[in-house]
Design an enzyme around this catalytic site. Structure first.
Site, PDB file in Angstrom:
ATOM      1  N   CYS A   7       0.822  -1.204   0.000  1.00 16.83           N
ATOM      2  CA  CYS A   7       0.000   0.000   0.000  1.00 16.83           C
ATOM      3  C   CYS A   7       0.862   1.263   0.000  1.00 16.83           C
ATOM      4  O   CYS A   7       2.063   1.217   0.286  1.00 16.83           O
ATOM      5  CB  CYS A   7      -0.945   0.012   1.198  1.00 16.83           C
ATOM      6  SG  CYS A   7      -2.390   1.079   0.940  1.00 16.83           S
ATOM      7  N   ASP A 133      -6.314  -3.308  11.655  1.00 18.00           N
ATOM      8  CA  ASP A 133      -5.150  -2.435  11.705  1.00 18.00           C
ATOM      9  C   ASP A 133      -4.978  -1.891  13.110  1.00 18.00           C
ATOM     10  O   ASP A 133      -5.891  -1.928  13.938  1.00 18.00           O
ATOM     11  CB  ASP A 133      -5.366  -1.275  10.720  1.00 18.00           C
ATOM     12  CG  ASP A 133      -4.086  -0.584  10.300  1.00 18.00           C
ATOM     13  OD1 ASP A 133      -3.018  -0.877  10.872  1.00 18.00           O
ATOM     14  OD2 ASP A 133      -4.155   0.265   9.391  1.00 18.00           O
TER      15      ASP A 133
END
Length: 204
Positions: A7, A133
């Site tokens: 990412c 996360d």
């Protein structure tokens, strides 16, 4: 095999490295105001360089439906990732917009995991996938022991590096791992770290 997502891609060099290493997904930050944000024109350029076998994920934070629809209509992204405070209702309405665009696009919804309550919210999300996360771009891991019996495929993010990516796969068996700062050196994507991280995951 656990899938791999790199990412925060924002340079031509990042995409060329990804094309060699061949993760399953790359992510681009499509909302403004973040260190790794890329404007729509740049995202389109990066997508044009990407191996078509690698799926591009657009990361959005509390954006209007129309902005996301524009990225989809132009073919810049293949998957939508929501990383703000988007509700279940928002996801359902977003799907209506995507149907209007005649596009069936998976939705990933990110959750900051601090307790069982957060995990319960992720468990019942209407998104196609959830991403677990430690926070938004913190670069830190969270206590993986809180992940148990989630009962659905999930992406694992937060502080993953070439050194701990394999351990993460062994510990919680995610559908995919998502790495950003852990594959950087001096704030830029590092092809060697990207390669080593992918190797560690693929050993499992």
């Amino acid at each position: 095999m656990t899938k791999i997502k790199f990412c925060g891609m924002r340079r031509r060099e990042d995409i060329l490295a990804a094309n060699e290493i061949h993760p399953d997904y790359i992510g681009m930050i499509c909302s403004d105001g973040f260190r790794r944000s890329v404007p729509q024109e740049k995202a389109a350029e990066l997508k044009s360089l990407l191996d078509p076998e690698i799926l591009s994920v657009g990361v959005f934070v509390d954006e209007p439906y129309e902005k996301i629809a524009a990225y989809l209509k132009k073919g810049i992204i293949d998957i939508v990732q929501l990383h703000g405070s988007e509700s279940q209702y928002y996801i359902e309405k977003l799907r209506e917009v995507m149907i209007f665009q005649d596009t069936l696009v998976p939705v990933i919804r990110a959750y900051q995991i601090r307790s069982e309550k957060d995990l319960e919210a992720a468990r019942h999300s209407v998104a196609d996938y959830v991403l677990l996360d430690s926070g938004r771009g913190t670069g830190r891991t969270f206590d993986w022991s809180v992940i148990h019996d989630i009962g659905r495929d999930f992406f694992l993010a937060g502080g993953l590096t070439p050194e701990n990516a394999g351990s993460a796969v062994d510990a919680v068996h995610p559908f995919a791992i998502d790495m950003s700062s852990g594959i950087e050196t001096d704030g830029m994507k590092d092809p060697d770290k990207m390669r080593r991280a992918a190797e560690e995951v693929r050993k499992r």
